[in-house]
Write a protein that holds these residues in place. Structure first.
Motif, PDB file in Angstrom:
ATOM      1  N   ALA A  76      31.124  32.267  48.910  1.00 41.90           N
ATOM      2  CA  ALA A  76      29.939  32.297  48.051  1.00 41.90           C
ATOM      3  C   ALA A  76      30.287  32.673  46.613  1.00 41.90           C
ATOM      4  N   ARG A  77      31.509  33.169  46.400  1.00 38.58           N
ATOM      5  CA  ARG A  77      31.791  33.655  45.053  1.00 38.58           C
ATOM      6  C   ARG A  77      32.088  32.526  44.076  1.00 38.58           C
ATOM      7  N   GLN A  78      32.530  31.352  44.589  1.00 38.07           N
ATOM      8  CA  GLN A  78      32.623  30.185  43.702  1.00 38.07           C
ATOM      9  C   GLN A  78      31.347  29.376  43.923  1.00 38.07           C
ATOM     10  N   LEU A 109      22.976  37.190  50.401  1.00 41.72           N
ATOM     11  CA  LEU A 109      23.854  36.160  49.829  1.00 41.72           C
ATOM     12  C   LEU A 109      24.400  36.672  48.501  1.00 41.72           C
ATOM     13  N   HIS A 110      25.601  36.266  48.170  1.00 37.86           N
ATOM     14  CA  HIS A 110      26.186  36.706  46.907  1.00 37.86           C
ATOM     15  C   HIS A 110      25.270  36.305  45.730  1.00 37.86           C
ATOM     16  N   ALA A 111      24.665  35.132  45.836  1.00 39.86           N
ATOM     17  CA  ALA A 111      23.699  34.699  44.816  1.00 39.86           C
ATOM     18  C   ALA A 111      22.554  34.000  45.550  1.00 39.86           C
ATOM     19  N   PRO A 125      26.393  47.383  39.931  1.00 40.00           N
ATOM     20  CA  PRO A 125      27.752  47.313  39.387  1.00 40.00           C
ATOM     21  C   PRO A 125      27.948  46.164  38.395  1.00 40.00           C
ATOM     22  N   ASP A 126      26.999  45.244  38.346  1.00 42.74           N
ATOM     23  CA  ASP A 126      27.068  44.159  37.358  1.00 42.74           C
ATOM     24  C   ASP A 126      25.694  43.489  37.268  1.00 42.74           C
ATOM     25  N   ALA A 127      25.579  42.549  36.359  1.00 39.59           N
ATOM     26  CA  ALA A 127      24.275  41.902  36.149  1.00 39.59           C
ATOM     27  C   ALA A 127      23.823  41.150  37.401  1.00 39.59           C
ATOM     28  N   GLY A 128      24.787  40.632  38.168  1.00 42.90           N
ATOM     29  CA  GLY A 128      24.469  39.838  39.360  1.00 42.90           C
ATOM     30  C   GLY A 128      23.708  40.613  40.423  1.00 42.90           C
ATOM     31  N   ARG A 129      23.900  41.929  40.486  1.00 42.16           N
ATOM     32  CA  ARG A 129      23.233  42.722  41.530  1.00 42.16           C
ATOM     33  C   ARG A 129      22.024  43.475  40.988  1.00 42.16           C
ATOM     34  N   ALA A 130      21.635  43.186  39.764  1.00 42.27           N
ATOM     35  CA  ALA A 130      20.558  43.965  39.129  1.00 42.27           C
ATOM     36  C   ALA A 130      19.253  43.882  39.926  1.00 42.27           C
ATOM     37  N   ALA A 155      28.105  47.079  32.686  1.00 36.24           N
ATOM     38  CA  ALA A 155      28.463  45.783  32.101  1.00 36.24           C
ATOM     39  C   ALA A 155      29.892  45.504  32.538  1.00 36.24           C
ATOM     40  N   LYS A 156      30.042  44.458  33.356  1.00 37.48           N
ATOM     41  CA  LYS A 156      31.357  44.175  33.939  1.00 37.48           C
ATOM     42  C   LYS A 156      31.880  42.880  33.326  1.00 37.48           C
ATOM     43  N   ARG A 157      33.116  42.902  32.926  1.00 34.57           N
ATOM     44  CA  ARG A 157      33.719  41.697  32.369  1.00 34.57           C
ATOM     45  C   ARG A 157      34.812  41.241  33.325  1.00 34.57           C
ATOM     46  N   ARG A 158      34.750  39.951  33.692  1.00 36.00           N
ATOM     47  CA  ARG A 158      35.768  39.433  34.599  1.00 36.00           C
ATOM     48  C   ARG A 158      37.004  39.064  33.790  1.00 36.00           C
ATOM     49  N   THR A 159      38.163  39.639  34.164  1.00 36.45           N
ATOM     50  CA  THR A 159      39.384  39.349  33.413  1.00 36.45           C
ATOM     51  C   THR A 159      40.323  38.435  34.196  1.00 36.45           C
ATOM     52  N   ILE A 176      24.930  50.089  44.444  1.00 30.64           N
ATOM     53  CA  ILE A 176      24.644  49.104  45.507  1.00 30.64           C
ATOM     54  C   ILE A 176      25.273  47.765  45.140  1.00 30.64           C
ATOM     55  N   ASP A 177      26.090  47.232  46.084  1.00 27.77           N
ATOM     56  CA  ASP A 177      26.748  45.940  45.847  1.00 27.77           C
ATOM     57  C   ASP A 177      26.608  45.083  47.103  1.00 27.77           C
ATOM     58  N   ASP A 178      26.856  43.791  46.965  1.00 25.49           N
ATOM     59  CA  ASP A 178      26.800  42.945  48.161  1.00 25.49           C
ATOM     60  C   ASP A 178      28.115  43.022  48.934  1.00 25.49           C
ATOM     61  N   ILE A 179      29.216  42.979  48.194  1.00 25.62           N
ATOM     62  CA  ILE A 179      30.542  42.914  48.825  1.00 25.62           C
ATOM     63  C   ILE A 179      31.427  44.021  48.277  1.00 25.62           C
ATOM     64  N   VAL A 180      32.191  44.664  49.151  1.00 26.18           N
ATOM     65  CA  VAL A 180      33.359  45.392  48.649  1.00 26.18           C
ATOM     66  C   VAL A 180      34.560  44.638  49.183  1.00 26.18           C
ATOM     67  N   SER A 181      35.314  44.052  48.278  1.00 33.22           N
ATOM     68  CA  SER A 181      36.514  43.328  48.696  1.00 33.22           C
ATOM     69  C   SER A 181      37.719  44.226  48.422  1.00 33.22           C
ATOM     70  N   THR A 182      38.273  44.194  47.227  1.00 37.41           N
ATOM     71  CA  THR A 182      39.418  45.069  46.930  1.00 37.41           C
ATOM     72  C   THR A 182      38.963  46.475  46.552  1.00 37.41           C
ATOM     73  N   GLY A 183      37.675  46.623  46.275  1.00 36.48           N
ATOM     74  CA  GLY A 183      37.161  47.932  45.852  1.00 36.48           C
ATOM     75  C   GLY A 183      37.410  48.227  44.381  1.00 36.48           C
ATOM     76  N   GLY A 184      37.998  47.257  43.675  1.00 37.98           N
ATOM     77  CA  GLY A 184      38.287  47.457  42.247  1.00 37.98           C
ATOM     78  C   GLY A 184      37.011  47.645  41.438  1.00 37.98           C
ATOM     79  N   THR A 185      36.001  46.844  41.740  1.00 39.28           N
ATOM     80  CA  THR A 185      34.722  46.945  41.016  1.00 39.28           C
ATOM     81  C   THR A 185      34.162  48.355  41.170  1.00 39.28           C
ATOM     82  N   ILE A 186      34.211  48.870  42.380  1.00 41.68           N
ATOM     83  CA  ILE A 186      33.649  50.201  42.642  1.00 41.68           C
ATOM     84  C   ILE A 186      34.482  51.277  41.940  1.00 41.68           C
TER      85      ILE A 186
HETATM   86  C1  R5P Z   1      30.979  40.401  42.463  1.00 38.55           C
HETATM   87  O1  R5P Z   1      30.274  39.792  41.689  1.00 38.55           O
HETATM   88  C2  R5P Z   1      30.523  40.982  43.743  1.00 38.55           C
HETATM   89  O2  R5P Z   1      29.173  41.309  43.742  1.00 38.55           O
HETATM   90  C3  R5P Z   1      31.349  42.200  44.114  1.00 38.55           C
HETATM   91  O3  R5P Z   1      31.135  43.204  43.132  1.00 38.55           O
HETATM   92  C4  R5P Z   1      32.813  41.852  44.137  1.00 38.55           C
HETATM   93  O4  R5P Z   1      33.035  40.721  44.929  1.00 38.55           O
HETATM   94  C5  R5P Z   1      33.608  43.010  44.680  1.00 38.55           C
HETATM   95  O5  R5P Z   1      34.962  42.677  44.644  1.00 38.55           O
HETATM   96  P1  R5P Z   1      36.075  43.789  44.553  1.00 38.55           P
HETATM   97  O6  R5P Z   1      35.736  44.816  45.585  1.00 38.55           O
HETATM   98  O7  R5P Z   1      37.347  43.054  44.843  1.00 38.55           O
HETATM   99  O8  R5P Z   1      36.050  44.343  43.167  1.00 38.55           O
END
Ligand code: R5P
Length: 321
Positions: A94-96, A128-130, A168-173, A191-195, A217-227
């Protein structure tokens, strides 16, 4: 019409809990692999004329679990099931969901096309991610949310005093706003900037967080970097180092656990859309009652939208023990 529930191999425990809530057994499926890794399956009993729900999140290994759903749907169609409902608590790829640069696929659309192509009549998904991914389908998509589960947990645990809900970003507002409304708490946003494809940086904190407990509150924790980066920014902005992290889908890849062990994180709460081999230290809230109620309502042609509207006072509609 008879209601049948099938499980793929991604989260049989959740499927079992949903089936138990509804009061049916799981319909058996022979599920294995050919020696080269291809998925091999067979429906063990007749599904002719049945209203069938296949419960399968697209958790890692994503491709295998996606393939299982596709093959199960095909087997159900060829076995004359009346309705094939894909219950996908975690919708992967869902992320792409758009082209952010040239020459990229829109993977979420490809998955939507595949599901429809094999004859899925309806999708039931959680967070859903979006939300606009629903538009990639020409079949009904019931989009459920775990936000109320999270709200009820926070109230039960008394974690809402002097707290601020943080997106954690505009997408989850929007989800953060819902949680904040349910709890009558203020809201802040990062405000999160994707690098890079998996790297981000927090540029600044929007909203008042000083001396407040952040509830992220987020939808996904993948690597946890965002958190991790979010918590750093919040603490730097004066928030209390007692964050509660809530996410629906515990994808947990790479350094996720190290990142979640951040000293300023007091509690990590996940929903059970993805099974955790080792939940050690994390709180897991079950989506089984929510999914079961959605299935009951679809099966009996009753409104599912009441389950999707996460507004209103927090009184345990779907309480977890
Ligand atoms: C990104 O837009 C998603 O909502 C999650 O914040 C993101 O997928 C989390 O990924 P990671 O845990 O790798 O930072």
């Amino acid at each position: 019409m008879e209601l049948k529930i099938l499980a793929g191999s991604a989260n049989p425990d959740l499927a079992q809990r949903v089936a138990r809530e509804i009061g049916v057994g799981l319909t058996p499926v022979e599920l294995g692999r050919f020696p080269d890794g291809e998925v091999r399956l067979r429906l063990v009993e007749s599904v002719r004329g049945a209203d069938v729900y296949v419960i399968q999140p697209m958790s890692p290994p994503v491709n295998d679990h996606l393939m299982e759903i596709l093959l199960m749907a095909d087997a159900l169609r060829r076995s004359s099931a009346s309705k094939v409902n894909a219950v996908i608590p975690y919708f992967g790829y869902a992320r792409q969901d758009k082209q952010t640069k040239g020459r990229e696929p829109i993977s979420a659309k490809v998955v939507a096309d595949l599901l429809q192509r094999v004859g899925v009549d309806r999708v039931i998904a959680v967070d859903l991610h979006a939300p606009q991914i629903q538009g990639f389908f020409n079949i009904p998509v019931d989009h459920l949310s775990a936000v109320r589960l999270f709200a009820e947990y926070l109230v039960r645990e008394g974690l809402t005093r002097d707290a601020v809900v943080v997106s954690p970003d505009a997408g989850r507002a929007e989800e953060a706003r819902r949680l904040a409304n349910l709890l009558e708490l203020p809201m802040a946003m990062l405000a999160k900037r994707r690098t890079g494809p998996t790297e981000t940086e927090v540029t600044y904190v929007i909203g008042k967080v000083k001396r407040q407990r952040p509830i992220i509150i987020d939808d996904i924790v993948s690597t946890g970097g965002t958190i991790r980066r979010g918590v750093d920014a919040l603490v730097e902005a004066g928030a209390r180092p007692e964050a509660v992290v809530m996410a629906t889908h515990a994808v947990l890849s790479g350094p996720a656990r190290e990142n979640l062990a951040h000293p300023a994180i007091e509690r990590v709460v996940f929903a059970d859309t993805i099974p955790l081999e080792d939940a050690g230290g994390y709180v897991v809230l079950s989506t089984a009652p929510l999914l079961a109620e959605a299935i009951r309502r679809v099966h009996t042609h009753r409104s599912v939208s009441e389950l999707m509207v996460a507004e209103g006072p927090v009184d345990p509609l779907f309480s977890n023990p």
